[in-house]
Design a protein around this motif. Structure first.
Motif, PDB file in Angstrom:
ATOM      1  N   LEU A  27      19.983 -22.445  30.786  1.00 19.84           N
ATOM      2  CA  LEU A  27      21.608 -22.956  30.193  1.00 19.84           C
ATOM      3  C   LEU A  27      22.439 -22.137  31.052  1.00 19.84           C
ATOM      4  O   LEU A  27      22.171 -20.720  29.823  1.00 19.84           O
ATOM      5  N   SER A  45      23.672 -26.402  34.327  1.00 22.35           N
ATOM      6  CA  SER A  45      22.691 -26.323  33.707  1.00 22.35           C
ATOM      7  C   SER A  45      21.685 -26.994  33.768  1.00 22.35           C
ATOM      8  O   SER A  45      22.306 -28.673  34.005  1.00 22.35           O
ATOM      9  N   SER A  85      26.861 -25.002  31.026  1.00 25.04           N
ATOM     10  CA  SER A  85      27.778 -24.633  29.596  1.00 25.04           C
ATOM     11  C   SER A  85      28.232 -23.741  30.106  1.00 25.04           C
ATOM     12  O   SER A  85      28.574 -23.001  31.100  1.00 25.04           O
ATOM     13  N   ARG A 117      26.422 -20.007  22.898  1.00 21.37           N
ATOM     14  CA  ARG A 117      27.161 -20.852  24.729  1.00 21.37           C
ATOM     15  C   ARG A 117      26.546 -22.212  23.639  1.00 21.37           C
ATOM     16  O   ARG A 117      26.196 -22.947  22.760  1.00 21.37           O
ATOM     17  N   PHE A 121      26.232 -26.439  26.040  1.00 18.03           N
ATOM     18  CA  PHE A 121      26.166 -27.157  26.570  1.00 18.03           C
ATOM     19  C   PHE A 121      26.767 -28.858  26.747  1.00 18.03           C
ATOM     20  O   PHE A 121      26.774 -28.694  25.382  1.00 18.03           O
TER      21      PHE A 121
END
Lengths: 155, 623
Positions: B478, B489, B518, B526, B528
């Motif tokens: 990711l 990702s 992401s 983060r 995603f």
């Protein structure tokens, strides 16, 4: 993957690929009988044996009388031209220091060596198509004209 | 000697202890010398897995002097002694071909220390000009199966007091699979695991390695200077000379790059027995830990990859300069445009430097076409060369936790939980390597690679043991996107798992994968979004298999104290069950030191028009 690497190599290594340079330029000598930078990088990425070849290249006789340290510098320039050019534009960096080491430039003269190359960036690399061989020849010419640094390239 | 009187005198003197026993005699080899660990290491013998004998790991006969050398340490020792004491010289003499064995045997057996002339070896070691040896670790790189575990090699450092040296020019010793360039990654993985590649020792300048690992593969390098004495360094080089041109078959998991280097260090410093640490696999980061544990490291240095450098440099630019750099890189603003020239020298230099590094990185990583990148790079450099004495670009700081200081890769976990209304206890074993929720220090953030993980459950209501999941391989990456970088990702995995057939939970083989993006939210967090695809194959499924396109939206937070993963998943099973499966999940790990994490998981699922919750609490131990 491989295509990518070749593209990268061609792009970054400046196009020394299969150019035939007449006369006795250092750049021309180095590549006599070598097929260029692409197979060189390929061998490295496949973890193949090419270490011995590197040894052979530095110690080989290259057809015309030139200072061995200049030949070593040319070898290094060919593999690292983009990084040497970067350091040269900034006037500092380990790749520029490595050139100085290969030419045997004393600590005391390093500063003027760096300054000379930085100030003459546009002379050494007049265009984006400048090959590492041409750049080496320009560096040699610049050093020859410098009364302090010319001793390092005396044949 | 042949004269009886001489013999009598000699024996008398020997008994009296006045002369060394072996002068001029055929050396009397102690009965157990061939079992000396140093000898076994020198000829790369390993105990047979079944049986009591030994087997040499070299896979070409040229490495053995005796016909039985591969299986008999004793015969090989005898043959080596005979060969190195044989008269004559020249490059083909055993003393020149096996300088390390020669050196060791001469010490053990008190053979005459007659010097020998081996110009090839001498010139070779002179060229290498080695004072100290540095173990270099190239951090893992998820995008290639061949390097997921990281890679190690040795650098031969010239004397540092000599001003005419530079570490970029130092030589390196590497052991690697000699894979044909046209082999695909799958073939590469197969042959790597089951054998089929010869392993060879190569010597290359360090700058070639930097080019490969740092510039092309974006892997940070960790340099561990070893505290070997000059004599030990000589022995290491002599042994490198011996194995240099011989084949040792290459296997990813055990006899890999790291393994052969450990053998070299063992030879250099007998008694170290690094190879003794290798059980089923030699993961390079683990081998670095062993080297540390054996007190072999005197100094550590971090060399960030080109990618690390450029993303750090970008992060150091103020926001408006970042935008300017992106505009120059994308061709909207020329490097010599008025708005660039208007900047103060130091700031202009910083923008040009960072942009050049970025363009160079993109050219390597994303195939920027040469006719765009070359003139742009050139203009950036030429502009930059007109600024004198600008401060240098800031170097990324050394990470607080080194790769070898991350958690150990083998994990065992015990937990208790509830699935619906059934209580269970779960035991999980994972031989390698890193889960996205494990302590992130020393690993790539947002990356996961697990192998051969087994989750077994004991259900308390009826004392039933069930395999919950058997993971073959599970990879997740990711990497956040921003205005400079746009990585994909992705995830891929296969194995066997419990799946819900409405009436039962059956164990079914599965293959799943996904791709998406992401993005950074805020410090260490983060988000995603991944489009997923699942495939399950089992008799218990109505049509024998089922497939589900789906989506996984979530948030991942990682820091050295805790890791958190939460989100929603939806899968539309379209072949057999024709039911949607929706899932909300939250998983957290709290890291206690390097060896333990407490973990908790909760999920709530809507499948076959019913809701079911599952929770679990437990402990991970890493060792």
């Amino acid at each position: 993957m491989m295509k990518k690497l070749i593209a990268g190599a061609l792009l970054m290594g400046a196009s020394t690929l299969a150019f035939a340079q007449p006369g006795c330029g250092v750049g021309a000598m180095i590549w006599k009988g070598q097929s260029g930078i692409a197979p060189h990088v390929l061998a490295a990425t496949t973890n193949g044996t090419f270490g011995n070849q590197t040894f052979g290249m530095t110690t080989g006789t290259l057809g015309c009388q030139t200072n061995e340290s200049v030949r070593s510098m040319a070898m290094y320039m060919n593999s690292n031209i983009d990084k040497v050019a970067r350091d040269m534009s900034r006037g500092t960096g380990e790749n520029l220091d490595t050139l100085a080491v290969l030419l045997g430039v004393d600590e005391a003269d390093r500063e003027s060596f760096r300054t000379l190359l930085h100030d003459n960036f546009a002379t050494i690399f007049p265009t984006s198509e400048t090959t590492s061989g041409e750049a080496v020849d320009s560096i040699v010419a610049l050093l020859e004209q410098d009364k302090n640094l010319s001793k390092y390239i005396a044949a | 000697m042949r004269h009886p009187l001489h013999l009598a005198l000699y024996l008398a003197l020997t008994i009296a202890g006045l002369v060394p026993a072996l002068v001029n005699a055929a050396p009397d080899i102690p009965d157990d010398l061939h079992e000396d660990p140093a000898w076994l290491t020198l000829v790369h013998y390993q105990p047979e897995k079944f049986g009591s004998g030994y087997k040499g790991q070299a896979d070409d006969q040229g490495f053995y002097l005796s016909d039985q050398g591969k299986t008999s340490p004793r015969a090989e020792l005898q043959a080596t002694v005979d060969a190195i004491t044989a008269p004559g010289g020249g490059e083909d003499h055993a003393r020149c071909r096996f300088p390390a064995r020669d050196r060791w045997l001469r010490k053990q057996l008190d053979l005459p220390q007659t010097p020998i002339n081996c110009p090839d070896f001498e010139q070779w070691s002179e060229t290498l000009n080695t004072e100290t040896v540095t173990l270099v670790f190239a951090a893992s790189y998820l995008n290639s199966p061949s390097s997921m575990f990281g890679h190690t090699f040795l650098r031969l450092d010239p004397p540092q007091e000599d001003a005419e040296t530079n570490l970029l020019l130092a030589s390196t010793i590497s052991y690697a699979a000699d894979a044909a360039a046209h082999d695909s990654e799958i073939l590469f993985a197969y042959k790597g695991i089951f054998g089929g590649y010869p392993g060879i020792t190569t010597i290359q300048p360090y700058y070639e390695k930097i080019r490969l690992y740092s510039d092309i593969e974006h892997r940070d390098l960790w340099e561990y200077r070893l505290n070997l004495t000059p004599e030990e360094v000589d022995m290491l080089l002599a042994h490198t000379w011996e194995i240099r041109s011989h084949n040792f078959d290459y296997y990813f998991f055990d006899e890999n790059c790291a393994y052969r280097l450990l053998a070299l260090i063992d030879v250099a410093r007998p008694g170290t027995d690094l190879l003794g640490e290798v059980s089923t696999h030699a993961i390079p980061s683990d081998t670095v830990r062993w080297v540390f544990d054996k007190d072999l490291v005197s100094d550590v240095h971090y060399r960030p990859s080109a990618a690390t450098e450029v993303s750090y440099a970008i992060g150091q630019l103020p926001q408006d300069h970042q935008t300017l750099a992106a505009a120059i890189a994308n061709g909207y603003v020329k490097p010599d445009a008025q708005e660039v020239k208007a900047l103060p020298d130091a700031e202009r230099a910083r923008v040009l430097d960072t942009t050049y590094d970025y363009v160079r990185y993109k050219s390597e990583a994303d195939d920027w076409p040469r006719d765009i990148a070359a003139p742009l790079s050139y203009e950036l450099l030429r502009e930059r060369s007109e600024i004198d004495n600008a401060p240098t670009v800031p170097e990324p700081p050394t990470p607080r936790v080194r790769d070898d200081q991350g958690h150990d890769t083998f994990r065992a976990s015990i937990s208790g939980g509830q699935l619906g209304d059934r209580n269970f206890t779960e035991l999980t074993l994972r031989p390698a390597y890193h889960d996205i929720l494990d302590p992130p220090a020393g690993y790539r953030k947002g990356a996961q690679l697990q192998f051969l993980r087994l989750d077994a459950r004991l259900y308390m209501d009826n004392n039933e043991v069930q395999i919950e999941q058997l993971t073959g391989v599970e990879i997740r990456s990711l990497s956040p996107r921003d205005q400079f970088f746009s990585p994909l990702s992705w995830q891929v995995g296969f194995g066997g798992r419990r799946t819900d057939t409405e009436t039962d939970r059956v164990f079914t083989p599965y293959l799943d994968g996904g791709a998406g993006g992401s993005w950074w939210l805020a410090g260490g967090t983060r988000a995603f979004a991944i489009a997923t695809a699942d495939l399950e194959i089992d008799d218990d499924l109505r049509r024998g298999y089922d497939a589900a396109p789906g989506a996984d939206l979530g948030i991942l937070h990682q820091n050295n104290r805790f890791s958190l993963l939460g989100g929603v998943k939806t899968k539309a099973w379209i072949v057999s069950s024709q039911h949607r499966q929706d899932l909300a999940y939250l998983e957290a790990n709290w890291h206690i030191g390097r060896d333990f994490s407490l973990f908790g998981k909760f999920s709530r699922e809507d499948h076959y028009d019913r809701y079911r919750s599952e929770w679990q609490l437990g402990l991970h131990a890493y060792f």
